[in-house]
Design a protein around this motif. Structure first.
Motif, PDB file in Angstrom:
ATOM      1  N   TRP A   1       0.862  -1.211  -0.038  1.00 11.40           N
ATOM      2  CA  TRP A   1      -0.052  -0.070   0.071  1.00 11.40           C
ATOM      3  C   TRP A   1       0.929   1.298   0.055  1.00 11.40           C
ATOM      4  CZ3 TRP A   1      -0.524   4.065   3.546  1.00 11.40           C
ATOM      5  CH2 TRP A   1      -1.530   4.959   3.301  1.00 11.40           C
ATOM      6  N   MET A   2       2.014   1.420   0.990  1.00 14.27           N
ATOM      7  CA  MET A   2       2.735   2.462   0.925  1.00 14.27           C
ATOM      8  C   MET A   2       3.413   2.751  -0.415  1.00 14.27           C
ATOM      9  SD  MET A   2       4.508   2.225   4.911  1.00 14.27           S
ATOM     10  CE  MET A   2       6.073   2.238   4.228  1.00 14.27           C
ATOM     11  N   SER A   3       3.900   1.634  -1.155  1.00 10.89           N
ATOM     12  CA  SER A   3       4.676   1.969  -2.528  1.00 10.89           C
ATOM     13  C   SER A   3       3.926   2.645  -3.399  1.00 10.89           C
ATOM     14  CB  SER A   3       5.014   0.342  -2.995  1.00 10.89           C
ATOM     15  OG  SER A   3       3.878  -0.181  -3.531  1.00 10.89           O
ATOM     16  N   GLY A   4       2.544   2.688  -3.292  1.00 12.01           N
ATOM     17  CA  GLY A   4       1.851   3.379  -3.982  1.00 12.01           C
ATOM     18  C   GLY A   4       1.585   4.767  -3.859  1.00 12.01           C
ATOM     19  N   HIS A   5       1.779   5.090  -2.459  1.00 10.21           N
ATOM     20  CA  HIS A   5       1.423   6.446  -1.960  1.00 10.21           C
ATOM     21  C   HIS A   5       2.848   7.444  -1.665  1.00 10.21           C
ATOM     22  CE1 HIS A   5      -2.103   4.179  -1.451  1.00 10.21           C
ATOM     23  NE2 HIS A   5      -2.895   5.470  -1.459  1.00 10.21           N
ATOM     24  N   VAL A   6       3.871   6.627  -1.489  1.00 17.18           N
ATOM     25  CA  VAL A   6       5.274   7.273  -1.118  1.00 17.18           C
ATOM     26  C   VAL A   6       5.836   7.391  -2.477  1.00 17.18           C
ATOM     27  CG1 VAL A   6       7.143   7.267   0.432  1.00 17.18           C
ATOM     28  CG2 VAL A   6       5.078   6.353   1.358  1.00 17.18           C
ATOM     29  N   HIS A   7       6.554   8.849  -2.400  1.00 17.43           N
ATOM     30  CA  HIS A   7       7.206   8.921  -3.900  1.00 17.43           C
ATOM     31  C   HIS A   7       8.570   9.871  -3.307  1.00 17.43           C
ATOM     32  CE1 HIS A   7       3.983   7.813  -6.254  1.00 17.43           C
ATOM     33  NE2 HIS A   7       3.160   8.394  -5.652  1.00 17.43           N
ATOM     34  N   PRO A   8       9.676   9.192  -2.936  1.00 19.94           N
ATOM     35  CA  PRO A   8      10.737   9.699  -2.555  1.00 19.94           C
ATOM     36  C   PRO A   8      11.315  10.726  -3.803  1.00 19.94           C
ATOM     37  CG  PRO A   8      11.378   7.311  -3.253  1.00 19.94           C
ATOM     38  CD  PRO A   8       9.828   7.627  -3.250  1.00 19.94           C
ATOM     39  N   ASP A   9      12.022  11.436  -3.273  1.00 17.87           N
ATOM     40  CA  ASP A   9      12.977  12.497  -4.279  1.00 17.87           C
ATOM     41  C   ASP A   9      14.129  11.582  -5.062  1.00 17.87           C
ATOM     42  OD1 ASP A   9      14.577  12.265  -2.106  1.00 17.87           O
ATOM     43  OD2 ASP A   9      15.294  14.067  -2.107  1.00 17.87           O
ATOM     44  N   PRO A  10      14.583  12.168  -6.079  1.00 21.20           N
ATOM     45  CA  PRO A  10      15.437  11.344  -6.876  1.00 21.20           C
ATOM     46  C   PRO A  10      16.888  11.168  -6.095  1.00 21.20           C
ATOM     47  CG  PRO A  10      14.550  13.311  -8.241  1.00 21.20           C
ATOM     48  CD  PRO A  10      14.076  13.133  -6.825  1.00 21.20           C
ATOM     49  N   THR A  11      17.290  12.120  -5.200  1.00 26.81           N
ATOM     50  CA  THR A  11      18.487  11.635  -4.320  1.00 26.81           C
ATOM     51  C   THR A  11      18.344  10.538  -3.521  1.00 26.81           C
ATOM     52  OG1 THR A  11      18.961  13.920  -4.115  1.00 26.81           O
ATOM     53  CG2 THR A  11      20.214  12.412  -2.661  1.00 26.81           C
ATOM     54  N   LEU A  12      17.204  10.240  -3.001  1.00 26.68           N
ATOM     55  CA  LEU A  12      16.868   8.909  -2.014  1.00 26.68           C
ATOM     56  C   LEU A  12      16.698   7.711  -3.109  1.00 26.68           C
ATOM     57  CD1 LEU A  12      16.450   7.996   0.726  1.00 26.68           C
ATOM     58  CD2 LEU A  12      13.943   8.194   0.454  1.00 26.68           C
ATOM     59  N   GLN A  13      16.112   8.078  -4.255  1.00 26.36           N
ATOM     60  CA  GLN A  13      16.191   6.621  -5.226  1.00 26.36           C
ATOM     61  C   GLN A  13      17.733   6.404  -5.326  1.00 26.36           C
ATOM     62  OE1 GLN A  13      13.564   8.121  -8.320  1.00 26.36           O
ATOM     63  NE2 GLN A  13      11.756   7.624  -7.189  1.00 26.36           N
ATOM     64  N   THR A  14      18.444   7.305  -5.684  1.00 28.03           N
ATOM     65  CA  THR A  14      19.769   6.979  -5.921  1.00 28.03           C
ATOM     66  C   THR A  14      20.756   6.504  -4.917  1.00 28.03           C
ATOM     67  OG1 THR A  14      20.022   9.089  -7.591  1.00 28.03           O
ATOM     68  CG2 THR A  14      21.939   8.045  -6.805  1.00 28.03           C
ATOM     69  N   VAL A  15      20.395   6.887  -3.598  1.00 28.62           N
ATOM     70  CA  VAL A  15      21.118   6.053  -2.546  1.00 28.62           C
ATOM     71  C   VAL A  15      20.241   4.651  -2.381  1.00 28.62           C
ATOM     72  CG1 VAL A  15      21.260   6.462  -0.187  1.00 28.62           C
ATOM     73  CG2 VAL A  15      21.569   8.281  -1.458  1.00 28.62           C
ATOM     74  N   ALA A  16      19.118   4.606  -2.438  1.00 29.92           N
ATOM     75  CA  ALA A  16      18.530   3.266  -2.338  1.00 29.92           C
ATOM     76  C   ALA A  16      19.039   2.295  -3.408  1.00 29.92           C
ATOM     77  CB  ALA A  16      16.961   3.306  -2.491  1.00 29.92           C
ATOM     78  N   ARG A  17      19.075   2.579  -4.503  1.00 33.25           N
ATOM     79  CA  ARG A  17      19.859   2.054  -5.967  1.00 33.25           C
ATOM     80  C   ARG A  17      21.045   1.534  -5.446  1.00 33.25           C
ATOM     81  NH1 ARG A  17      17.206   5.743  -9.673  1.00 33.25           N
ATOM     82  NH2 ARG A  17      15.386   4.761 -10.109  1.00 33.25           N
ATOM     83  N   PHE A  18      21.958   2.363  -5.077  1.00 31.78           N
ATOM     84  CA  PHE A  18      23.231   2.111  -4.805  1.00 31.78           C
ATOM     85  C   PHE A  18      23.237   0.834  -3.643  1.00 31.78           C
ATOM     86  CE2 PHE A  18      26.959   2.734  -1.933  1.00 31.78           C
ATOM     87  CZ  PHE A  18      27.978   2.503  -2.663  1.00 31.78           C
TER      88      PHE A  18
END
Length: 100
Positions: free
Chosen positions: A50-67
């Motif tokens: 449910w949270m995955s459809g409602h939470v949209h992180p900023d691009p910096t957080l996405q880059t850190v998460a991918r790393f």
């Protein structure tokens, strides 16, 4: 006719026998604990979906998460390779392999 057992086979079979005795003497997990763990797991999975459809992180957080995800994969697979190829496992010892 069976080939003579090596010393490591005797030690291994004795250890397996000890583990089998310990396993039969161990107490079983109650059913309510297993049901509660299953319910908790399903609830957590539903909440994350449910949270995955409602939470949209900023691009910096996405880059850190991918790393961090890629780093965790590298560390995990590297650990598997290190254990598989470590000299202490006896995998490369040709005397340990049966010759039959």
């Amino acid at each position: 006719m069976d080939a003579p057992m090596h010393a490591w086979e005797t030690e291994q079979s004795a250890a397996v026998g000890d583990q089998a005795r310990e396993h039969t003497e161990a107490a079983h997990t109650p059913l309510w604990v297993l049901a509660a763990a299953g319910l908790l797991s399903c609830t957590a999975l539903a909440a994350v979906c449910w949270m995955s459809g409602h939470v949209h992180p900023d691009p910096t957080l996405q880059t850190v998460a991918r790393f961090l995800h890629v780093a965790a994969l590298v560390v995990g697979l590297g650990a598997v390779l290190a254990v598989d190829w470590s000299p202490s496992c006896g995998c490369r010892d040709s005397a340990a392999w049966p010759t039959s």
